[in-house]
Design an enzyme around this catalytic site. Structure first.
Site, mmCIF file in Angstrom:
data_model
loop_
_atom_site.group_PDB
_atom_site.id
_atom_site.type_symbol
_atom_site.label_atom_id
_atom_site.label_comp_id
_atom_site.label_asym_id
_atom_site.label_seq_id
_atom_site.Cartn_x
_atom_site.Cartn_y
_atom_site.Cartn_z
ATOM 1 N N GLU A 1 0.911 -1.235 0.114
ATOM 2 C CA GLU A 1 -0.031 -0.028 -0.070
ATOM 3 C C GLU A 1 1.000 1.153 -0.009
ATOM 4 O OE1 GLU A 1 -2.713 0.305 3.333
ATOM 5 O OE2 GLU A 1 -3.480 2.080 2.493
ATOM 6 N N ARG B 1 6.108 -13.025 9.269
ATOM 7 C CA ARG B 1 6.483 -11.772 9.013
ATOM 8 C C ARG B 1 8.203 -11.686 9.402
ATOM 9 N NH1 ARG B 1 3.112 -7.577 9.229
ATOM 10 N NH2 ARG B 1 4.644 -6.207 9.851
ATOM 11 N N LYS C 1 4.764 0.305 8.244
ATOM 12 C CA LYS C 1 4.746 1.312 7.790
ATOM 13 C C LYS C 1 3.773 2.238 8.652
ATOM 14 C CE LYS C 1 3.894 0.048 3.484
ATOM 15 N NZ LYS C 1 2.425 0.015 3.483
HETATM 16 P P1 ATP Z 1 0.802 -1.282 7.005
HETATM 17 O O1 ATP Z 1 1.675 -1.043 8.587
HETATM 18 O O2 ATP Z 1 0.473 -0.092 6.479
HETATM 19 O O3 ATP Z 1 0.056 -2.556 6.934
HETATM 20 P P2 ATP Z 1 3.183 -2.909 6.035
HETATM 21 O O4 ATP Z 1 4.390 -2.521 6.646
HETATM 22 O O5 ATP Z 1 2.123 -4.018 6.925
HETATM 23 O O6 ATP Z 1 2.151 -1.428 6.299
HETATM 24 P P3 ATP Z 1 2.016 -3.518 3.345
HETATM 25 O O7 ATP Z 1 1.701 -2.270 2.312
HETATM 26 O O8 ATP Z 1 0.788 -3.809 4.139
HETATM 27 O O9 ATP Z 1 2.980 -2.960 4.673
HETATM 28 O O10 ATP Z 1 2.528 -4.796 2.898
HETATM 29 C C1 ATP Z 1 3.059 -5.081 1.614
HETATM 30 C C2 ATP Z 1 3.493 -6.440 1.604
HETATM 31 O O11 ATP Z 1 4.667 -6.951 2.164
HETATM 32 C C3 ATP Z 1 2.339 -7.413 1.762
HETATM 33 O O12 ATP Z 1 2.394 -8.466 1.030
HETATM 34 C C4 ATP Z 1 2.921 -7.941 3.151
HETATM 35 O O13 ATP Z 1 2.438 -9.195 3.428
HETATM 36 C C5 ATP Z 1 4.271 -7.829 2.892
HETATM 37 N N1 ATP Z 1 5.031 -7.379 4.599
HETATM 38 C C6 ATP Z 1 4.759 -6.221 5.326
HETATM 39 N N2 ATP Z 1 5.330 -6.360 6.259
HETATM 40 C C7 ATP Z 1 6.080 -7.523 6.349
HETATM 41 C C8 ATP Z 1 7.067 -8.300 7.135
HETATM 42 N N3 ATP Z 1 7.508 -7.606 8.274
HETATM 43 N N4 ATP Z 1 7.489 -9.244 6.836
HETATM 44 C C9 ATP Z 1 7.261 -9.911 5.538
HETATM 45 N N5 ATP Z 1 6.416 -9.340 4.725
HETATM 46 C C10 ATP Z 1 5.752 -8.263 5.280
#
Ligand code: ATP
Ligand code: MG
Length: 570
Positions: free
Chosen positions: A46, A271, A281
């Site tokens: 996102e 994660r 984020k």
């Molecule tokens: P938000 O806090 O806005 O949810 P986010 O850091 O979770 O942001 P996203 O944009 O939701 O990031 O995630 C983008 C992609 O990265 C998704 O496929 C998500 O599964 C993956 N992703 C996010 N955080 C992690 C993490 N800590 N480890 C592995 N993959 C991740």
């Protein structure tokens, strides 16, 4: 003579070994031609913040699978939230993926599918699989029940197809204010999986979207947009983190209800979480907004841009996520694992230079005044497959590290002390003859003698010295500022408790050292050059903070490797 027979597989015929359960699964799917089409993954951020280390894991997994299995990988911006998204984040995400060394097949936007998603919505309504609910969001929440208590049906659940279709079209046309109606899937309000209790698919939002402008007032929710975006793009393997495990049911339900043939499949992995930092984020945005850090690219941030400014290379980051691995086991990776990967990578690629962090003046009393000689110092140690050297000036006045001198040394201190002889790296042996102090009793200067026969660091008479220290020539050294970074938080799991993470920020996460002295050879290098400051740490010159004649260096990582030590002890 017959050729010796070897039972070893020749290297080019070696089977590609799957390194984790996801790659194993993909390898099986490829072998069985399960999807009847090319393997396709996607990275779906996102655009509401800058990429962090967790994204690096997801990027390396999705793009890595594309490369290993000759597939495709799309970059899809999951931009269905008009309030939080911005084009600057889109640019940052693209920039960081390229920097990591990956290239997407197509650059796509979930918001470009709003029209298609709307058509799926009408399809579901016509099938009787979705309905317009006119309860308030609060009523909807209350009627969902709990894990123990089944939910209750909405009084609008049995609206006729015609009425639903009419309302949906009017929602689309902008006839209703925010929150007046939502479109919900008609599944089961008593479902054991709460996600399946008639999830909301579309909501009304009269908001400006950074990409679609005011074209839409109907916005899809994640559970509706994400699976169908995968289907629209012919994705085969939709890889996501474990928090979406419960969403897999709605994913499959939508594929069935929308008649998607050979649908993509969602697989979850754990994660990446790292000690002493936060990895979302939204949480990182709070640090930026609260001014705790200087921005998304502050070198203390676990963001790709922060780590880049800190001096980490793309290869270092990729090695790190490979070490961290892909599994379904939730865990927090030790900070030492990241530091080890960074150090290993930099060790093999960056030149060595000498920089004195806290200078103490040394006068070589038997060295002729005004004389300067250029010593030839190798830039890489012999166990690094790189060569090169640089001239290092030597003169009568030098600086050494304050910590490399002790007036009353304990037993195991092998560096400089009154009457002691040490080796100056690449230079001569020197002996401390006299200690000069100021009126406050502080040591301000050492008066030493050198042995001209020891040039290059060895004594022809086989005399041994126990210590070798780094140094710079005082009249030639450049004055520089060092930014020393430490852990961003004081505890390993700052977001584990109830409290506010902002209160756990390490007040000593940045120490600025002014007046450090570095050898002049670095002056000709472009900003953004990386080095090992011998015996100290890895550093990078910072293009944003440095000014002509006033270089600023960021400390990437110290030399001490606690990870390797810990592994050895296991
Ligand atoms: P938000 O806090 O806005 O949810 P986010 O850091 O979770 O942001 P996203 O944009 O939701 O990031 O995630 C983008 C992609 O990265 C998704 O496929 C998500 O599964 C993956 N992703 C996010 N955080 C992690 C993490 N800590 N480890 C592995 N993959 C991740
Ligand atoms: Mg997320």
């Amino acid at each position: 003579m017959s050729q010796p027979v070897s039972d070893a597989t020749p290297p080019d015929a070696a089977p590609v070994r799957a390194r984790d359960f996801i790659r194993e699964m993909v390898a099986e799917d490829v072998a069985a031609e399960r999807f009847g089409r090319q393997i396709a993954t996607r990275f779906p951020p996102e655009p509401n913040g800058y990429p962090h280390l967790g994204h690096v894991k997801s990027i390396c997994l999705n793009f890595g699978i594309k490369e290993e299995f000759s597939g495709r990988c799309n970059l899809r911006f999951d931009d269905t939230n008009p309030e939080t998204e911005d084009i600057k984040y889109v640019e940052a995400i693209k920039n960081d993926i390229r920097w990591l060394g990956f290239q997407w097949d197509e650059e796509l936007y979930a918001s470009d599918y709003f029209g298609k998603l709307y058509e799926f919505a009408e399809l579901l309504v016509r099938k009787g699989s979705a309905y317009v609910d006119s309860q308030t969001s609060e009523q909807i929440r209350e009627a969902r029940g709990t894990v123990m208590v089944p939910g209750t049906n909405s009084p609008y659940r049995d609206r006729s197809v015609d009425e639903n279709l009419d309302l949906l079209r009017r929602m689309r046309a902008g006839e209703f204010p925010d929150g007046a109606h939502v479109l919900r899937a008609k599944i089961d309000m008593a479902h054991a999986n709460m996600v399946m209790r008639d999830p909301v698919l579309l909501r009304i939002r009269h908001a400006h979207h950074y990409r679609q402008g005011d074209a839409w007032c109907l916005y899809p929710l994640y559970d509706f947009a994400h699976p169908l975006s995968d289907a629209i793009e012919n994705i085969t393997h939709s890889l996501c983190t474990l928090e979406f495990k419960d969403n897999n049911d709605i994913y499959r339900w939508l594929m069935r209800e929308c008649g998607i043939e050979r649908p993509p499949e969602q697989t979850e992995f754990s994660r990446l979480d790292l000690e002493y930092t936060v990895m979302s984020k939204r949480k990182l945005l709070r640090l930026v907004n609260a001014g705790v850090v200087e921005g998304w690219d502050d070198p203390r941030m676990p963001t790709v841009s922060g780590l880049r400014r800190r001096g980490v290379t793309p290869e270092g980051l990729r090695d790190f996520v490979t070490t961290a691995g892909v599994s379904r086991k939730p865990q927090r990776t030790e900070l030492a694992t990241l530091e080890h990967a960074i150090r290993n990578d930099l060790n093999m690629r960056v030149p060595r230079v000498m920089c004195v962090v806290r200078p103490l003046k040394v006068v070589i009393t038997n060295y002729p005044e005004g004389q300067v000689e250029q010593l030839d110092a190798p830039s890489y140690p012999h166990d690094v497959p790189k060569t090169g050297s640089r001239p290092v000036p030597f003169s009568r006045e030098l600086f050494i590290e304050r910590d490399d001198f002790m007036e009353n040394p304990p037993k195991k201190f092998f560096r400089l002390a009154p009457g002691r002889e040490v080796r100056l790296r690449y230079g001569y042996f020197i002996t401390c003859q006299e200690v000069v102090k100021n009126s406050a009793g502080e040591v301000v200067e050492l008066r030493c003698t050198y042995d001209p026969a020891t040039r290059g660091g060895d004594s022809p008479d086989g005399r041994k010295v126990q210590g070798t220290i780094h140094w710079v020539s005082a009249p030639h050294a450049l004055d520089v500022t060092l930014r020393l970074y430490d852990k961003l938080f004081t505890v390993p799991e700052p977001d584990a408790g109830e409290g506010d993470v902002l209160e756990l920020v390490n007040p000593e996460s940045l120490t600025i050292v002014r007046g450090a002295k570095i050898e002049p050879s670095v002056g000709k290098d472009p900003l953004g050059s990386r080095y090992q400051f011998e015996r100290t740490a890895y550093f990078i010159s910072d293009p944003l903070e440095s000014k002509p004649g006033a270089l600023v260096f960021n400390r990437t990582v110290t030399l001490r490797d606690s990870w390797a030590k810990a592994q050895a002890q296991k």
